[in-house]
Design a protein around this motif. Structure first.
Motif, PDB file in Angstrom:
ATOM      1  N   ARG A   4      72.507  -2.902 -52.583  1.00  0.00           N
ATOM      2  CA  ARG A   4      71.943  -1.842 -53.421  1.00  0.00           C
ATOM      3  C   ARG A   4      70.591  -1.377 -52.887  1.00  0.00           C
ATOM      4  O   ARG A   4      70.200  -0.216 -53.066  1.00  0.00           O
ATOM      5  CB  ARG A   4      71.826  -2.322 -54.871  1.00  0.00           C
ATOM      6  CG  ARG A   4      71.361  -1.205 -55.796  1.00  0.00           C
ATOM      7  CD  ARG A   4      71.593  -1.510 -57.255  1.00  0.00           C
ATOM      8  NE  ARG A   4      71.144  -0.374 -58.057  1.00  0.00           N
ATOM      9  CZ  ARG A   4      71.515  -0.138 -59.303  1.00  0.00           C
ATOM     10  NH1 ARG A   4      72.347  -0.958 -59.909  1.00  0.00           N
ATOM     11  NH2 ARG A   4      71.063   0.913 -59.951  1.00  0.00           N
ATOM     12  N   LYS A  38      76.957   6.402 -54.734  1.00  0.00           N
ATOM     13  CA  LYS A  38      76.132   5.481 -55.531  1.00  0.00           C
ATOM     14  C   LYS A  38      77.008   4.472 -56.270  1.00  0.00           C
ATOM     15  O   LYS A  38      76.690   3.284 -56.315  1.00  0.00           O
ATOM     16  CB  LYS A  38      75.241   6.255 -56.506  1.00  0.00           C
ATOM     17  CG  LYS A  38      74.448   5.294 -57.388  1.00  0.00           C
ATOM     18  CD  LYS A  38      73.050   5.665 -57.692  1.00  0.00           C
ATOM     19  CE  LYS A  38      72.358   4.511 -58.436  1.00  0.00           C
ATOM     20  NZ  LYS A  38      71.007   4.773 -58.824  1.00  0.00           N
ATOM     21  N   LYS A  42      70.334   1.129 -64.144  1.00  0.00           N
ATOM     22  CA  LYS A  42      68.938   0.696 -64.243  1.00  0.00           C
ATOM     23  C   LYS A  42      68.284   1.468 -65.380  1.00  0.00           C
ATOM     24  O   LYS A  42      68.337   2.707 -65.409  1.00  0.00           O
ATOM     25  CB  LYS A  42      68.182   0.993 -62.952  1.00  0.00           C
ATOM     26  CG  LYS A  42      68.439  -0.008 -61.852  1.00  0.00           C
ATOM     27  CD  LYS A  42      67.513   0.255 -60.668  1.00  0.00           C
ATOM     28  CE  LYS A  42      67.786  -0.711 -59.540  1.00  0.00           C
ATOM     29  NZ  LYS A  42      66.969  -0.408 -58.345  1.00  0.00           N
ATOM     30  N   ASP A  67      71.451  10.232 -59.302  1.00  0.00           N
ATOM     31  CA  ASP A  67      70.812   8.927 -59.110  1.00  0.00           C
ATOM     32  C   ASP A  67      70.616   8.163 -60.409  1.00  0.00           C
ATOM     33  O   ASP A  67      71.350   7.212 -60.713  1.00  0.00           O
ATOM     34  CB  ASP A  67      69.471   9.125 -58.379  1.00  0.00           C
ATOM     35  CG  ASP A  67      68.820   7.822 -57.964  1.00  0.00           C
ATOM     36  OD1 ASP A  67      69.420   6.759 -58.197  1.00  0.00           O
ATOM     37  OD2 ASP A  67      67.709   7.851 -57.402  1.00  0.00           O
ATOM     38  N   LEU A  84      69.914   1.929 -51.157  1.00  0.00           N
ATOM     39  CA  LEU A  84      69.649   3.187 -51.877  1.00  0.00           C
ATOM     40  C   LEU A  84      68.178   3.570 -51.777  1.00  0.00           C
ATOM     41  O   LEU A  84      67.798   4.678 -52.137  1.00  0.00           O
ATOM     42  CB  LEU A  84      70.047   3.044 -53.351  1.00  0.00           C
ATOM     43  CG  LEU A  84      71.544   3.033 -53.647  1.00  0.00           C
ATOM     44  CD1 LEU A  84      71.801   2.573 -55.082  1.00  0.00           C
ATOM     45  CD2 LEU A  84      72.155   4.416 -53.422  1.00  0.00           C
ATOM     46  N   ASN A  85      67.364   2.632 -51.307  1.00  0.00           N
ATOM     47  CA  ASN A  85      65.936   2.927 -51.186  1.00  0.00           C
ATOM     48  C   ASN A  85      65.570   3.538 -49.834  1.00  0.00           C
ATOM     49  O   ASN A  85      64.390   3.611 -49.482  1.00  0.00           O
ATOM     50  CB  ASN A  85      65.114   1.651 -51.419  1.00  0.00           C
ATOM     51  CG  ASN A  85      65.201   1.216 -52.860  1.00  0.00           C
ATOM     52  OD1 ASN A  85      65.247   2.051 -53.768  1.00  0.00           O
ATOM     53  ND2 ASN A  85      65.254  -0.083 -53.089  1.00  0.00           N
TER      54      ASN A  85
HETATM   55  N1  GLY Z   1      67.602   4.366 -57.540  1.00  0.00           N
HETATM   56  C1  GLY Z   1      67.910   3.149 -56.867  1.00  0.00           C
HETATM   57  C2  GLY Z   1      68.901   2.300 -57.581  1.00  0.00           C
HETATM   58  O1  GLY Z   1      69.487   2.721 -58.537  1.00  0.00           O
HETATM   59  O2  GLY Z   1      69.100   1.180 -57.192  1.00  0.00           O
END
Ligand code: GLY
Ligand code: NAD
Length: 356
Positions: free
Chosen positions: A234, A219, A134, A128, A237-238
């Motif tokens: 995106r 991802k 991020k 992740d 992913l939550n």
């Molecule tokens: N962990 C969520 C993201 O990278 O958007």
């Protein structure tokens, strides 16, 4: 080495020394890590850089969320400057998500941005946080409030490093893996979890290489489609994270992040079932999969928790648009669903053993 190579994301057992080859054209590299990680793995990374004649220095930072701070970023940048790190040099983030987020953010702002190579050493970071760009740090006012998108020029995920992780850290990382298994693109992840459960629990590096690779591929596809979380893609992913964040913010429940995500997945499955978005058999899978990996599926001592207080925390979640927003499965895949009816929320609270 096992595991395929896709672009600059290398996943495999024993691939740590590939950091040298990936940075062979650099003059100087700052390797940011924490003492426990550096003791085990910095020598391999530094030898690999020696082998390609790249100057390097090891820069240690503290452990835990407290170290994920602007003070640490300042300290790292000052040490980069004193070590003579220049605009075209690079930073290696060797560690879990705390190192990756903090060193990644320092790299994003030092000299207005130097390249970073993420070398994740926790399961959570491999599947992740190291992938997707991020970066950021916490403020006393909240987690991850200061940061930027700064995608790594390469990721090196050596699954052999996972063998030294404390058991609960490892198990918690499996919470994020289960999330991928439940996503529409998660068939390969789900098959590995179903068919190789013992090898996964036993941290077989070769099975883990396939598992991490499969998660990373999901991802990457999502991040490529919506790099800066602007279109809603995106945000999928939550899955499981809305309820997990509320539990974490409420605090005091002794749940690691991935454990809270596991309970959040049960909540999401039950909520989707109550909204008739998925059949009961699919909702059952949202509970059975984390349970098969010995992850929690209810909130410990959840009966003393106040449902209204948790809903208030969910409303304050920075990713919510003012009301209550969940990522939920349905006939069209994962979608954000705003303000579900209270009866459906109560069904989901029942499913995770919260309140009365
Ligand atoms: N962990 C969520 C993201 O990278 O958007
Ligand atoms: P962590 O970085 O705190 O690592 C957990 C512990 O394990 C630490 O004590 C660390 O020193 C130790 N450790 C790391 N690798 C080890 C190894 N191979 N062997 C032995 N010990 C090792 O925790 P984490 O779960 O990796 O990361 C959590 C952080 O990630 C949070 O701050 C969270 O906000 C962030 N995160 C970021 C993103 C993102 O997209 N950037 C996504 C999810 C989470």
């Amino acid at each position: 080495m096992t595991g395929p190579r896709r672009g600059d994301v290398v996943v495999g057992s024993g691939v740590l020394d590939q950091v040298g080859e990936l940075l062979a054209d650099r003059r100087r590299v700052a390797v940011v890590s924490q003492p426990v990680v550096a003791d085990a793995y910095a020598a391999t990374v530094c030898s690999a850089l020696d082998a390609v004649r790249v100057q390097h220095e090891l820069v240690l930072m503290g452990d835990g969320e407290q170290a994920k701070s602007l003070a640490t970023v300042e300290d790292l940048c000052r040490r980069f400057a004193r070590g003579g790190l220049l605009r075209n040099d690079a930073v290696v983030a060797l560690g879990g998500g705390v190192v990756g987020d903090t060193a990644g953010f320092a790299a994003a702002v030092y000299h207005r941005g130097v390249d970073v190579v993420q070398v994740p050493t926790t399961l959570l970071a491999q599947v992740d946080s190291a992938v997707g760009g991020k970066t950021g740090v916490n403020l006393p006012e909240g987690k991850n409030l200061v940061g930027s998108f700064h995608r790594p020029v390469a990721v090196v995920a050596d699954t052999r490093t996972l063998t030294t992780l404390p058991e609960r850290e490892y198990r918690s990382g499996l919470g994020e893996v289960v999330k991928y298994a439940l996503m529409p693109a998660g068939t390969a992840v789900a098959a590995l979890l179903d068919e190789k459960t013992d090898a996964v629990l036993g941290r077989d590096p070769s099975v883990l290489s396939s598992l991490v690779r499969a998660c990373v591929d999901i991802k990457l596809a999502i991040v490529d489609a919506d790099p800066e979380e602007r279109t809603g893609v995106r945000a999928t992913l939550n899955l499981g994270h809305t309820f997990a964040h509320a539990l974490e913010t409420a605090g005091g429940y002794d749940l690691y992040h991935g454990e809270a995500v596991a309970v959040g997945l049960v909540f999401a499955g039950a909520l989707a079932e109550a909204l008739e978005r998925i059949p009961a058999v699919d909702a059952a899978r949202y509970r059975a999969l984390p349970a098969s990996l010995r992850l929690p599926v209810t909130v410990p001592n959840g009966d003393v928790l106040d449902r209204e207080a948790l809903l208030a925390l969910i409303r304050r979640d920075k990713k919510a648009k003012g009301g209550i927003t969940f990522v939920l499965p349905g006939a069209r895949g994962l979608e954000t669903v705003d303000d579900p009816p209270l009866a459906a929320l109560h069904h989901a609270f029942d499913a995770v053993g919260v309140g009365g």
